[in-house]
Write a protein that holds these residues in place. Sequence first.
Motif, short mmCIF file in Angstrom:
data_model
loop_
_atom_site.label_atom_id
_atom_site.label_comp_id
_atom_site.label_asym_id
_atom_site.label_seq_id
_atom_site.Cartn_x
_atom_site.Cartn_y
_atom_site.Cartn_z
N CYS A 77 99.25 -28.51 84.79
CA CYS A 77 99.16 -29.20 85.75
C CYS A 77 99.51 -28.01 87.35
N PRO A 78 98.48 -27.48 87.85
CA PRO A 78 98.74 -27.12 88.75
C PRO A 78 99.47 -27.36 90.04
N ASP A 79 100.37 -26.84 90.82
CA ASP A 79 101.46 -27.29 91.86
C ASP A 79 99.97 -27.41 92.59
N ASN A 80 100.48 -28.15 94.04
CA ASN A 80 99.75 -28.23 95.22
C ASN A 80 99.65 -27.37 95.92
N HIS A 81 100.52 -26.41 95.64
CA HIS A 81 101.04 -24.80 96.67
C HIS A 81 99.56 -24.38 96.69
N THR A 82 99.56 -23.85 94.79
CA THR A 82 98.40 -23.35 94.17
C THR A 82 97.53 -24.32 94.58
N ASN A 129 96.31 -34.84 85.51
CA ASN A 129 96.67 -33.52 85.49
C ASN A 129 95.28 -33.21 87.03
N HIS A 132 95.33 -35.17 89.70
CA HIS A 132 96.69 -34.06 91.05
C HIS A 132 95.42 -32.85 91.58
N GLU A 136 94.75 -33.58 95.92
CA GLU A 136 94.61 -33.19 96.72
C GLU A 136 93.83 -32.35 97.42
#
Length: 485
Positions: A77-82, A129, A132, A136
């Motif tokens: 699951c990529p983070d929000n920043h990415t 994921n 998410h 975003e």
Amino acid sequence: MTFQTDLMLASVHGADSADRATVLTDGTETPETISSVDDAGPSSVSDEKIIYNSSGAIVSGAADVLLCKMLPTSSHCPDNHTIFTLLVNLRAFISPADLLQKVLQHCMFEQNSKSDNFRKESRSKMFENMFHVCAEWTTSIPYDFREPAMRDRLLEIFGLCVIDDAALRKCDELMLNLRTTLSKLERYEVALRSLHQNIEDPPSTADQLVGLAVICPEPLVVAQQLAHIELERLGMIGVDEFAEILKSGQIENLCVDKNATKAANIRHYVEWFNQLTNLVATEILRHSRKRYRVKTIEYFIDVAKECINIGNFNSLMSIVAGLSLQPVARLKRTWARVEKSKLEILQHQLDPSGNFISYRATLKAAIWRSDGAKQDAERVIIPFFGLLMKDLYLLHHRCVMPLPNGHLNYAMFTQFADNLRNLLKWKSRPCPFKRNSQVLQYLLLAANYSETNMLRLSYDYEVAELSADKEQYKRIRELTKQQSS
């Protein structure tokens, strides 16, 4: 009057040169030493399609590999920043609609790639994921989903991933929040279209103090109402609009191109800047007696100072632009009566040397205060929009330039996204000040003078002395006669 005033388009003094530091919207300077593969350092790791620095951060990568960093799986699951960084930057190379289609195709492929993915646990993780990523996207860049086709595609993704009633409720809630945001945008745009700025022609003047200074003698209250207007209009600008206008490179023609619908809210914000500039000049020139012109100038200088204290730098610059318009600036005998100490702070803030280093230092101090503030009134940050756009343009220009090896410059992607993240944070804050309907109505609806009438009144108050001024005054009088006949 347009956004292309000398103040707005003041040179960034070579800041677009590759060997200069990029000045960020938080007031700091970051040397551009990671703009090529060779800059990554001897400890960088490369697998030909992606390069990391010694800290493990991505420096550059091929477009397809970077896209994969944003795509979720049941185990990743990529983070929000990415997610945000890639969403705002990849749109320079692929449309949001095509990008969402790739997410949909990835979801279909991922679910059928191996038998384990049919297990409830894997399907549940895949949904979480994927949700998410979609959350975003719809939260940070909701205007991407104004088109029904985009919302339909989003529903297709949810249809593939939803596993139970709880998941379905989460999707329904997300779609409801998205529709609420888009409905608010539509109402805002309708409201703006109903606001028509009046031009007072012929202009009326007064031999006593009139206007905003009489309606609201307290400069602080006016500055607070300006913050309401600024935050409302800045808050309605979407990230997609910044990306669109920066991609086109037409940041200096926003008020000219009325058909720039994808950047309409940026155009509205620029028009507000010009409206406030003209209002300031009109309020001064409305007074036929010098003593009241002086009082009005000093009044707006005090309002500008309160804007600095609040953290509203856009209104500050707009007010100063109004004081700097030729019809006002040329009134030498009027300015001779203005208290000089009132001008010192503004002159310091507006010094363009060192790429507006004084303003940037003040902005940085305001951000520092905001980050540590315990009271909402100290959290307001409204940057000078003209300089902000130029900073973003320089960053975006570096983002879209492929590196010699064909990679995309992820290090620059990150800088650009971080600046937009800061702006998202600032513009989403509610205005903490009490509304004053009378002052707000005056600021938004008071009739302004035309540029020609401003100049005519200015020459009536103080005669032209220079030959160029005399020629201009002669042309204005001839034009006035033609219009009246």
